[in-house]
Design a protein around this motif. Structure first.
Motif, PDB file in Angstrom:
ATOM      1  N   SER A 192      -6.758 -21.913 -21.513  1.00 33.19           N
ATOM      2  CA  SER A 192      -8.327 -21.611 -22.737  1.00 33.19           C
ATOM      3  C   SER A 192      -8.226 -19.712 -22.783  1.00 33.19           C
ATOM      4  O   SER A 192      -7.536 -18.851 -21.401  1.00 33.19           O
ATOM      5  N   THR A 212     -14.294 -23.194 -20.160  1.00 31.17           N
ATOM      6  CA  THR A 212     -12.365 -22.590 -19.756  1.00 31.17           C
ATOM      7  C   THR A 212     -12.014 -22.937 -19.140  1.00 31.17           C
ATOM      8  O   THR A 212     -11.360 -22.531 -18.099  1.00 31.17           O
ATOM      9  N   ARG A 297     -11.462 -16.907 -27.839  1.00 32.24           N
ATOM     10  CA  ARG A 297     -11.938 -18.172 -28.116  1.00 32.24           C
ATOM     11  C   ARG A 297     -12.697 -17.070 -29.761  1.00 32.24           C
ATOM     12  O   ARG A 297     -13.616 -16.255 -29.981  1.00 32.24           O
ATOM     13  N   ASP A 329      -8.362 -21.180 -29.318  1.00 28.68           N
ATOM     14  CA  ASP A 329      -8.382 -19.899 -28.274  1.00 28.68           C
ATOM     15  C   ASP A 329      -6.632 -19.193 -28.822  1.00 28.68           C
ATOM     16  O   ASP A 329      -6.193 -20.177 -28.545  1.00 28.68           O
TER      17      ASP A 329
END
Length: 334
Positions: A192, A212, A297, A329
């Motif tokens: 993430s 995340t 992100r 991401d």
């Protein structure tokens, strides 16, 4: 044709992101005129024994991320897979099935001929360490190493190109290949964004989840008219390099329709990351990600004129003149 590595395999997904009506020119789909471990060369041989050497000396470019100069191999190479961690990193441990981002150089053992290197191209490689994506030598040598490591390996034909070699690169079926690989990072389907959360204050825009944990973030589309112009806002701001208009990026993403909130594409659903050149996707993606930092992100809202307009991809849930909403991401750039 731009010289590129044979390491790159065809990416999964992206059927809804390719620029409509254009020929697929992505690095992942073009033929190559260079050589290095390729998917079609993957062997069905049993696992090798990992040995310490022999391995030729690295005589210059000895720092991590510097282009190395490697001496010719002396004497006969091992018939097993010789692997040495030249510089030990302290990052995440590479697991089989991960995507790695790396710089590398490859040459032939007995001649010292360099047949491929990413340093001169100034383009790092992103490739999955999985059977069918890369030769077995890399798969076995790099599994268990840490990001930030420089690894040297000598790959016999059994775990390289096999008896067919790679004639277009001057590699014979009897050649042992020497690689130096600088592992920049390693990522998997649970990777993430990492960074600082940015307040989402505009009630007229979708709100994206900030988890995340590798799971798909939520995307809550407001009951409001879609914006007429491109939106590209940080949800989480990373601290990596900025993405350039011609870069290739490794990403996690999820896409939903503004009108319905229905998901139409997602790497999370497939359980597999993907990489692509910003030159080969719809304008909204290219413009939205250019200038954004690696590790971030990003919420991207794409109006029809920067997406698919009246020519949506066949077989998708995207309709004519759809506004598209993405959470992206940016894991790495190559």
């Amino acid at each position: 044709m731009r010289r590129r590595s044979l390491l790159i395999a065809v990416p999964a997904g992206l059927t809804t992101l390719a620029a409509c009506g254009s020929e697929d020119k992505s690095d992942s789909s073009k033929a190559s005129d260079s050589a290095s471990p390729s998917a079609q060369a993957t062997s069905a041989a049993p696992p090798p024994k990992i040995v310490d050497g022999p391995l030729p000396a690295i005589t210059a470019g000895t720092k991590f991320d510097e282009k190395p100069t490697v001496a010719k191999g002396g004497g006969d190479p091992s018939k097993q897979l010789a692997v040495k961690t030249v510089i030990a990193g302290s990052g995440r441990t590479v697991a089989e099935g991960d995507y790695i981002v790396a710089h590398y150089l490859g040459q032939i053992w007995n001649t010292g001929k360099v047949f491929d290197n990413s340093y001169d191209r100034k383009t790092r490689l992103a490739i999955q360490l999985a059977q069918g994506s890369i030769i077995d030598g890399w798969r076995y040598a790099l599994t268990g190493k840490k990001a930030g490591s420089r690894v040297e390996m000598a790959v016999p034909p059994t775990w390289g190109y096999g008896t067919q070699g790679q004639p277009q690169a001057g590699i014979k079926g009897t050649d042992t290949l020497v690689f130096v690989v600088d592992v920049q990072g390693t990522f998997n389907a649970k990777s993430s964004a990492k960074g600082t959360q940015v307040a989402q204050k505009d009630a007229g825009l979708p709100e994206v989840g900030t988890n995340t944990d590798g799971k798909a973030p939520s995307i809550e589309v407001p009951k409001a008219d879609a914006p007429k112009k491109l939106v590209a806002n940080y949800v989480i701001e990373g601290d990596g390099e900025k993405v350039g208009a011609g870069d290739t990026v490794l990403v996690q993403y999820k896409g939903v329709l503004w009108d319905t909130g229905k998901e139409f594409d997602s790497t999370y659903s497939r359980g597999q990351l993907t990489s692509f050149s910003l030159e080969q996707v719809v304008k909204g993606w290219a413009q939205g990600l250019t200038g954004k930092k690696v590790g971030s992100r990003v919420l991207i809202v794409i109006p029809p004129n920067l997406g698919y307009g009246d020519n949506p991809p066949q077989g998708s849930d995207i309709k004519k003149d759809s506004t598209l909403v993405f959470s992206v991401d940016i894991l790495a750039k190559m």
